[in-house]
Design a protein around this motif. Structure first.
Motif, PDB file in Angstrom:
ATOM      1  N   ASN A   1       0.856  -1.184   0.000  1.00 56.29           N
ATOM      2  CA  ASN A   1       0.000   0.000   0.000  1.00 56.29           C
ATOM      3  C   ASN A   1       0.893   1.235   0.000  1.00 56.29           C
ATOM      4  O   ASN A   1       0.884   2.038   0.931  1.00 56.29           O
ATOM      5  CB  ASN A   1      -0.926  -0.012   1.211  1.00 56.29           C
ATOM      6  CG  ASN A   1      -1.966   1.092   1.158  1.00 56.29           C
ATOM      7  OD1 ASN A   1      -2.175   1.718   0.111  1.00 56.29           O
ATOM      8  ND2 ASN A   1      -2.610   1.356   2.277  1.00 56.29           N
ATOM      9  N   SER A   2       1.684   1.383  -1.055  1.00 54.41           N
ATOM     10  CA  SER A   2       2.652   2.475  -1.133  1.00 54.41           C
ATOM     11  C   SER A   2       1.947   3.823  -1.086  1.00 54.41           C
ATOM     12  O   SER A   2       0.910   4.015  -1.718  1.00 54.41           O
ATOM     13  CB  SER A   2       3.461   2.352  -2.423  1.00 54.41           C
ATOM     14  OG  SER A   2       4.152   1.120  -2.463  1.00 54.41           O
ATOM     15  N   GLU A   3       2.535   4.738  -0.348  1.00 53.50           N
ATOM     16  CA  GLU A   3       2.008   6.103  -0.155  1.00 53.50           C
ATOM     17  C   GLU A   3       0.629   6.103   0.509  1.00 53.50           C
ATOM     18  O   GLU A   3      -0.059   7.113   0.519  1.00 53.50           O
ATOM     19  CB  GLU A   3       1.936   6.873  -1.481  1.00 53.50           C
ATOM     20  CG  GLU A   3       3.118   6.696  -2.404  1.00 53.50           C
ATOM     21  CD  GLU A   3       4.429   7.085  -1.765  1.00 53.50           C
ATOM     22  OE1 GLU A   3       4.418   8.011  -0.968  1.00 53.50           O
ATOM     23  OE2 GLU A   3       5.446   6.454  -2.063  1.00 53.50           O
ATOM     24  N   ARG A   4       0.189   4.959   1.007  1.00 51.51           N
ATOM     25  CA  ARG A   4      -1.126   4.823   1.669  1.00 51.51           C
ATOM     26  C   ARG A   4      -2.262   5.308   0.758  1.00 51.51           C
ATOM     27  O   ARG A   4      -3.219   5.938   1.213  1.00 51.51           O
ATOM     28  CB  ARG A   4      -1.154   5.576   2.989  1.00 51.51           C
ATOM     29  CG  ARG A   4      -0.138   5.068   3.979  1.00 51.51           C
ATOM     30  CD  ARG A   4      -0.319   5.626   5.358  1.00 51.51           C
ATOM     31  NE  ARG A   4      -0.173   7.063   5.423  1.00 51.51           N
ATOM     32  CZ  ARG A   4      -0.027   7.743   6.560  1.00 51.51           C
ATOM     33  NH1 ARG A   4      -0.016   7.109   7.703  1.00 51.51           N
ATOM     34  NH2 ARG A   4       0.089   9.048   6.544  1.00 51.51           N
ATOM     35  N   VAL A   5      -2.158   4.974  -0.524  1.00 49.55           N
ATOM     36  CA  VAL A   5      -3.185   5.383  -1.484  1.00 49.55           C
ATOM     37  C   VAL A   5      -4.476   4.610  -1.251  1.00 49.55           C
ATOM     38  O   VAL A   5      -5.574   5.147  -1.372  1.00 49.55           O
ATOM     39  CB  VAL A   5      -2.671   5.187  -2.918  1.00 49.55           C
ATOM     40  CG1 VAL A   5      -3.792   5.365  -3.922  1.00 49.55           C
ATOM     41  CG2 VAL A   5      -1.554   6.177  -3.213  1.00 49.55           C
ATOM     42  N   ILE A   6      -4.364   3.313  -0.926  1.00 45.68           N
ATOM     43  CA  ILE A   6      -5.550   2.503  -0.632  1.00 45.68           C
ATOM     44  C   ILE A   6      -5.972   2.816   0.799  1.00 45.68           C
ATOM     45  O   ILE A   6      -5.302   2.431   1.760  1.00 45.68           O
ATOM     46  CB  ILE A   6      -5.262   1.003  -0.796  1.00 45.68           C
ATOM     47  CG1 ILE A   6      -4.666   0.721  -2.170  1.00 45.68           C
ATOM     48  CG2 ILE A   6      -6.536   0.184  -0.598  1.00 45.68           C
ATOM     49  CD1 ILE A   6      -4.235  -0.724  -2.367  1.00 45.68           C
ATOM     50  N   ARG A   7      -7.079   3.511   0.939  1.00 49.96           N
ATOM     51  CA  ARG A   7      -7.481   4.004   2.249  1.00 49.96           C
ATOM     52  C   ARG A   7      -8.406   3.058   3.002  1.00 49.96           C
ATOM     53  O   ARG A   7      -8.514   3.141   4.229  1.00 49.96           O
ATOM     54  CB  ARG A   7      -8.191   5.363   2.098  1.00 49.96           C
ATOM     55  CG  ARG A   7      -7.386   6.425   1.398  1.00 49.96           C
ATOM     56  CD  ARG A   7      -6.077   6.689   2.083  1.00 49.96           C
ATOM     57  NE  ARG A   7      -6.242   6.964   3.506  1.00 49.96           N
ATOM     58  CZ  ARG A   7      -5.234   7.051   4.354  1.00 49.96           C
ATOM     59  NH1 ARG A   7      -4.002   6.841   3.951  1.00 49.96           N
ATOM     60  NH2 ARG A   7      -5.467   7.321   5.628  1.00 49.96           N
TER      61      ARG A   7
ATOM     62  N   ASP B   1      -5.129  11.195   0.567  1.00 48.03           N
ATOM     63  CA  ASP B   1      -5.428  11.660   1.920  1.00 48.03           C
ATOM     64  C   ASP B   1      -4.272  12.520   2.414  1.00 48.03           C
ATOM     65  O   ASP B   1      -3.149  12.045   2.531  1.00 48.03           O
ATOM     66  CB  ASP B   1      -5.630  10.465   2.850  1.00 48.03           C
ATOM     67  CG  ASP B   1      -6.100  10.899   4.227  1.00 48.03           C
ATOM     68  OD1 ASP B   1      -6.453  12.081   4.377  1.00 48.03           O
ATOM     69  OD2 ASP B   1      -6.109  10.060   5.144  1.00 48.03           O
ATOM     70  N   GLN B   2      -4.551  13.783   2.693  1.00 42.10           N
ATOM     71  CA  GLN B   2      -3.522  14.697   3.160  1.00 42.10           C
ATOM     72  C   GLN B   2      -3.579  14.918   4.664  1.00 42.10           C
ATOM     73  O   GLN B   2      -3.010  15.884   5.180  1.00 42.10           O
ATOM     74  CB  GLN B   2      -3.664  16.037   2.427  1.00 42.10           C
ATOM     75  CG  GLN B   2      -3.488  15.903   0.921  1.00 42.10           C
ATOM     76  CD  GLN B   2      -3.723  17.204   0.184  1.00 42.10           C
ATOM     77  OE1 GLN B   2      -4.206  18.167   0.754  1.00 42.10           O
ATOM     78  NE2 GLN B   2      -3.372  17.224  -1.093  1.00 42.10           N
TER      79      GLN B   2
ATOM     80  N   ARG C   1      -7.921  11.501  13.568  1.00 37.05           N
ATOM     81  CA  ARG C   1      -9.370  11.704  13.548  1.00 37.05           C
ATOM     82  C   ARG C   1      -9.852  12.140  12.165  1.00 37.05           C
ATOM     83  O   ARG C   1     -10.872  11.666  11.663  1.00 37.05           O
ATOM     84  CB  ARG C   1      -9.719  12.785  14.580  1.00 37.05           C
ATOM     85  CG  ARG C   1     -11.188  12.963  14.853  1.00 37.05           C
ATOM     86  CD  ARG C   1     -11.754  11.725  15.505  1.00 37.05           C
ATOM     87  NE  ARG C   1     -12.717  11.068  14.656  1.00 37.05           N
ATOM     88  CZ  ARG C   1     -13.309   9.943  14.922  1.00 37.05           C
ATOM     89  NH1 ARG C   1     -13.027   9.292  16.032  1.00 37.05           N
ATOM     90  NH2 ARG C   1     -14.195   9.428  14.101  1.00 37.05           N
ATOM     91  N   CYS C   2      -9.085  13.044  11.531  1.00 29.33           N
ATOM     92  CA  CYS C   2      -9.448  13.524  10.200  1.00 29.33           C
ATOM     93  C   CYS C   2      -9.424  12.382   9.190  1.00 29.33           C
ATOM     94  O   CYS C   2     -10.305  12.274   8.331  1.00 29.33           O
ATOM     95  CB  CYS C   2      -8.492  14.640   9.779  1.00 29.33           C
ATOM     96  SG  CYS C   2      -8.726  15.214   8.092  1.00 29.33           S
ATOM     97  N   SER C   3      -8.398  11.531   9.277  1.00 25.50           N
ATOM     98  CA  SER C   3      -8.300  10.404   8.346  1.00 25.50           C
ATOM     99  C   SER C   3      -9.483   9.459   8.503  1.00 25.50           C
ATOM    100  O   SER C   3     -10.039   8.968   7.515  1.00 25.50           O
ATOM    101  CB  SER C   3      -6.984   9.658   8.586  1.00 25.50           C
ATOM    102  OG  SER C   3      -6.810   8.640   7.631  1.00 25.50           O
ATOM    103  N   LYS C   4      -9.884   9.206   9.737  1.00 24.90           N
ATOM    104  CA  LYS C   4     -11.048   8.338   9.976  1.00 24.90           C
ATOM    105  C   LYS C   4     -12.318   8.973   9.419  1.00 24.90           C
ATOM    106  O   LYS C   4     -13.166   8.280   8.844  1.00 24.90           O
ATOM    107  CB  LYS C   4     -11.195   8.069  11.472  1.00 24.90           C
ATOM    108  CG  LYS C   4     -10.095   7.200  12.055  1.00 24.90           C
ATOM    109  CD  LYS C   4     -10.292   7.010  13.554  1.00 24.90           C
ATOM    110  CE  LYS C   4      -9.191   6.153  14.151  1.00 24.90           C
ATOM    111  NZ  LYS C   4      -9.337   5.980  15.619  1.00 24.90           N
TER     112      LYS C   4
END
Length: 461
Positions: free
Chosen positions: A198-204, A216-217, A442-445
């Motif tokens: 999951n490079s760069e955490r693209v798959i969220r 996701d920033q 929290r924002c990512s969730k």
């Protein structure tokens, strides 16, 4: 308060002295190295017979390489001067190519090769080879007193486009040029068969039915900047707001705690700014592009925004385009222009593609392998996957959280010097410690929840 200001002032002063001494030391070392290498280059040019001359487009290509890989972008000592580029091509047999200390560079602090004792600029197509590769001969041109490798027969040639197997995934074929590397495929084709990441955490997000991709920033570093900036603005605005808040506080309380109005003004302003930013981020995500992979229906949904109609693509008709520029920073293996993983229907109407920035070509390949494995029912979760990022380890959650703060704390106070520790501690208190990490988590969730809500609507459409 006075003690903190004194510590910060002392840190800035000592850091400035250290940087000044370092600069003088580097200038002395660089000057000595420059004189030695100029003599070596002039001697080689006088004894080696040239066998050809550059044509116009070749000179332009070498000019591009020198601009991007040696002069300017990577800390070059001098501006690029086209008149210093020689038109003669020199053939050197049995060259001795060695590593070089960065302090002895003529062009940039990260140059790491010498040729027969003087500086060699090895372009990217040559640096992707094994560092221990031995060349029977190498062809160079001179930019001033710096040799620029343009070809090594049987290994690389910056003037030719060729199709070659990529070392990272030998099953696929790529087009290798001095400028770029590209991989194109569709969902119906066989995958490269590399390790899914999951490079760069693209798959969220991923469950039994859906995988969701979006940029996701919500990262801790970004929220550290926001909280720090909000704190500085709050300090400035407190000068004006104290007079407004002071009448609202009881006189007895003000007499006991004289600084209470100022602290209240700072806290109120800071909290307002942070809340305003969080609300803005919440609504901004409605315009975020997301890609939803539905393996139950073998379809892919490309959603440009929350209100726009999704583009529905059959999995076997989805096209992936992974593109990376080969020109790299001197001495490193990272791309000057980041790799892009682009997903699009085939054929591609205007405005229907979605791009994700990657740090390397291999990162884009591993993400595509993960998506291919998911749609083939070989992969069922992103938890425990390698994210291919330096600060993160296998098994970390796909978002920043307190675990990252603990890891940075241990690394800083075990491995870094005193100046870094003082600076890190000051930054920690300026940004209110763990708050940026909690906000990022929290924002990512929240964003994953918003994406899943949009996904439910897409799947029903």
């Amino acid at each position: 308060m006075h003690t903190a200001i004194a510590l910060v002032t002392a840190f800035i002063f000592l850091r400035s002295v250290y940087k000044a001494v370092q600069w003088f030391y580097r200038r002395i070392r660089w000057g000595r190295s420059k004189r030695r290498q100029c003599a070596a280059a002039q001697e080689l040019r006088s004894t080696t017979e040239p066998f050809g001359e550059l044509v116009g487009n070749q000179a332009e290509q070498i000019t591009t390489i020198i601009r991007l890989e040696a002069i300017g972008f990577t800390g070059g000592k001098d501006p690029f001067t086209p008149s210093d580029l020689s038109t003669n091509i020199y053939r050197i047999f049995n060259p001795i190519i060695e590593r070089k200390a960065w302090l002895e560079s003529n062009t940039a602090t990260s140059v790491s090769h010498t040729l027969n004792g003087f500086e060699l600029l090895m372009p990217s197509p040559g640096r992707i080879l094994d560092p221990d590769t031995e060349f029977s001969e190498i062809h160079v041109i001179f930019y001033g007193d710096i040799a620029v490798a343009i070809r090594a027969p049987g290994h690389f040639d910056i003037f030719e486009e060729k199709r070659a197997p990529w070392r990272f995934a030998r099953q696929i074929s790529i087009i290798e040029t001095p400028i770029s590397t590209r991989y194109e495929a569709t969902g119906g084709e066989e995958s490269p068969r590399v390790e899914p990441k999951n490079s760069e955490r693209v798959i969220r997000y991923m469950d039994d039915a859906h995988a969701i991709l979006f940029n996701d920033q919500c990262v801790a570093n970004g929220y550290m900047l926001i909280t720090g900036t909000a704190g500085v603005i709050s300090l400035m605005m407190a000068l004006f707001l104290t007079s407004v808040i002071s009448p609202l506080i009881p006189a007895t309380l003000k007499s006991e705690i004289p600084w209470l109005p100022a602290v209240t003004a700072i806290a109120a302003t800071w909290l307002t700014l942070i809340l305003a930013f969080l609300v803005y981020e919440h609504f901004r995500f409605n315009k975020q592009k997301i890609v939803v992979f539905d393996r139950m229906r073998q379809k892919v949904y490309i959603s440009q925004s929350r209100r726009s109609e999704p583009i529905v693509v059959r999995w076997n008709e989805l096209q992936v385009n992974i593109h990376q520029h080969h020109l790299r920073a001197i001495g490193g293996e990272f791309a000057i222009n980041h790799c892009h993983l682009q997903l699009q229907p085939h054929p591609t109407p205007p405005g229907t593609s979605v791009s994700f920035s990657m740090q390397a070509f291999s990162s884009g390949i591993t993400v595509w392998q993960s998506l291919h494995s998911f749609m083939s029912r070989e992969l069922h979760s992103i938890h425990g996957m390698d994210m291919g990022m330096l600060e993160y380890r296998t098994g970390d959650p796909p978002r920043d959280d307190i675990y990252l703060l603990k890891r940075r704390f241990k690394t800083t106070f075990r491995e870094e010097d005193l100046f870094v520790q003082i600076g890190w501690s000051f930054l920690f208190f300026l940004t209110l410690g763990p708050l940026p990490y909690l906000l990022a988590s929290r924002c990512s969730k929240w964003r994953v929840l918003q994406a899943r809500q949009r996904t439910n609507g897409l799947s029903e459409s």
